[in-house]
Design a protein around this motif. Structure first.
Motif, PDB file in Angstrom:
ATOM      1  N   ARG A  18       0.836  -1.204   0.000  1.00  0.00           N
ATOM      2  CA  ARG A  18       0.000   0.000   0.000  1.00  0.00           C
ATOM      3  C   ARG A  18       0.868   1.250   0.000  1.00  0.00           C
ATOM      4  NH1 ARG A  18      -5.564  -0.103   1.392  1.00  0.00           N
ATOM      5  NH2 ARG A  18      -5.275   1.954   2.320  1.00  0.00           N
ATOM      6  N   GLN A  53       1.197   4.157  -3.058  1.00  0.00           N
ATOM      7  CA  GLN A  53       0.950   5.574  -2.815  1.00  0.00           C
ATOM      8  C   GLN A  53       2.138   6.439  -3.211  1.00  0.00           C
ATOM      9  OE1 GLN A  53      -0.057   5.702   1.362  1.00  0.00           O
ATOM     10  NE2 GLN A  53      -1.942   4.507   1.084  1.00  0.00           N
ATOM     11  N   ARG A 112     -10.159  -1.314  -3.496  1.00  0.00           N
ATOM     12  CA  ARG A 112     -10.368  -0.689  -2.182  1.00  0.00           C
ATOM     13  C   ARG A 112      -9.312  -1.158  -1.186  1.00  0.00           C
ATOM     14  NH1 ARG A 112     -15.801  -1.948  -3.381  1.00  0.00           N
ATOM     15  NH2 ARG A 112     -15.736  -3.756  -1.973  1.00  0.00           N
ATOM     16  N   GLU A 113      -9.009  -2.461  -1.186  1.00  0.00           N
ATOM     17  CA  GLU A 113      -8.020  -2.994  -0.245  1.00  0.00           C
ATOM     18  C   GLU A 113      -6.662  -2.342  -0.433  1.00  0.00           C
ATOM     19  OE1 GLU A 113      -7.980  -7.160  -1.010  1.00  0.00           O
ATOM     20  OE2 GLU A 113      -9.627  -7.611   0.350  1.00  0.00           O
ATOM     21  N   GLY A 123      -6.061   0.581  -2.059  1.00  0.00           N
ATOM     22  CA  GLY A 123      -6.075   2.028  -2.112  1.00  0.00           C
ATOM     23  C   GLY A 123      -5.501   2.580  -3.399  1.00  0.00           C
ATOM     24  N   THR A 124      -5.787   1.906  -4.518  1.00  0.00           N
ATOM     25  CA  THR A 124      -5.284   2.339  -5.817  1.00  0.00           C
ATOM     26  C   THR A 124      -6.436   2.425  -6.805  1.00  0.00           C
ATOM     27  OG1 THR A 124      -3.624   1.903  -7.537  1.00  0.00           O
ATOM     28  CG2 THR A 124      -4.758  -0.001  -6.618  1.00  0.00           C
TER      29      THR A 124
END
Length: 261
Positions: free
Chosen positions: A58, A62, A92-93, A95-96
């Protein structure tokens, strides 16, 4: 050596990738994942059993999305609605806003290539939520057919010294249409790491197994599923030896035949 360690496969839109990708299915912790990242690993296989991969991945997505690639697996691959919901859940898991490749996992046993699933996979690709679509599959003749005439961008296939049949059933078709190839089961579920009865020479190491896969010019990428930092470090060290020599390849093929029985 850089050409050996890196490739920019078509399925990943020519993103430059370290050729050994990391799966976290077997328990590697965050320290091991970060060690792999520090050594250049930038391809990651995301499943429900992510383990220590979750936080480092994650963060990487980011901070440097354009240099990290993720292969996600449909959690329900039998129906179009399941394929769609699975992709949205993975996004969703992580965050992309997109997956580099979205796979129907274990085609024929855990998922299906039907008009409904094909239509949804194509829609996801057209929407930009996934950049490429693929399947993992053990049925080699069927995989060869999909390589020759399907919209798939990537095939994830079994290929190792004990199971080299992809050279006959799949790779000739890959050369025609050029879907990218991601090889897994390098150690034949660890069978290649043990000497079979009557074998006098050494067994293969895990590093040997990855070098065998990646030495085939039709294989773009391979997956490793280490349990620890020490294992991932050893596998990466082995790749520094470069492609197999003809003598090494002949020896490993002979060993693979003995293991296969």
């Amino acid at each position: 050596m850089d050409d050996w360690l890196h490739r920019a496969p078509a399925a990943f839109h020519q993103k430059r990738l370290f050729r050994l990708g990391l799966a976290a299915n077997y328990g590697i912790d965050e320290d091991g994942v970060r060690a792999a990242m520090d050594r250049g690993v930038n391809l990651f296989f995301w499943t429900l059993r992510a383990g220590g991969l979750r936080s480092p991945l994650r963060e990487a997505l980011q901070q440097r999305r354009d240099r990290v690639a993720v292969v996600g697996v449909a959690q329900v691959g039998w129906f179009g609605w399941g394929v769609r919901r699975g992709a949205e859940k993975l996004l969703r898991e992580l965050g992309t806003d997109h997956l580099d490749v979205y796979l129907l996992g274990w085609l024929g046993a855990g998922s299906a290539w039907t008009s409904a699933t094909e239509r949804e996979m194509l829609h996801l690709r057209e929407s930009g939520k996934v950049r490429a679509i693929g399947v993992s599959i053990h049925d080699r003749p069927r995989a060869g057919g999909l390589a020759a005439s399907s919209p798939l961008d990537l095939l994830m296939i079994r290929y190792n010294a004990a199971h080299p049949g992809a050279e006959r059933d799949i790779f000739p078709h890959v050369r025609d249409r050029k879907p990218s190839v991601l090889a897994y089961t390098a150690t034949a579920w660890r069978r290649l790491l043990k000497k079979p009865k009557g074998w006098d020479g050494p067994a293969m190491t895990a590093g040997d197994c990855y070098r065998f896969q990646l030495s085939n010019p039709n294989v773009d990428l391979a997956l490793t599923g280490p349990k620890s930092r020490a294992e991932v470090e050893a596998n990466l060290d082995a790749l520094a030896k470069g492609p197999l020599t003809p003598e090494e390849e002949a020896s490993m093929r002979e060993f693979g035949r003995a293991v296969h029985g």
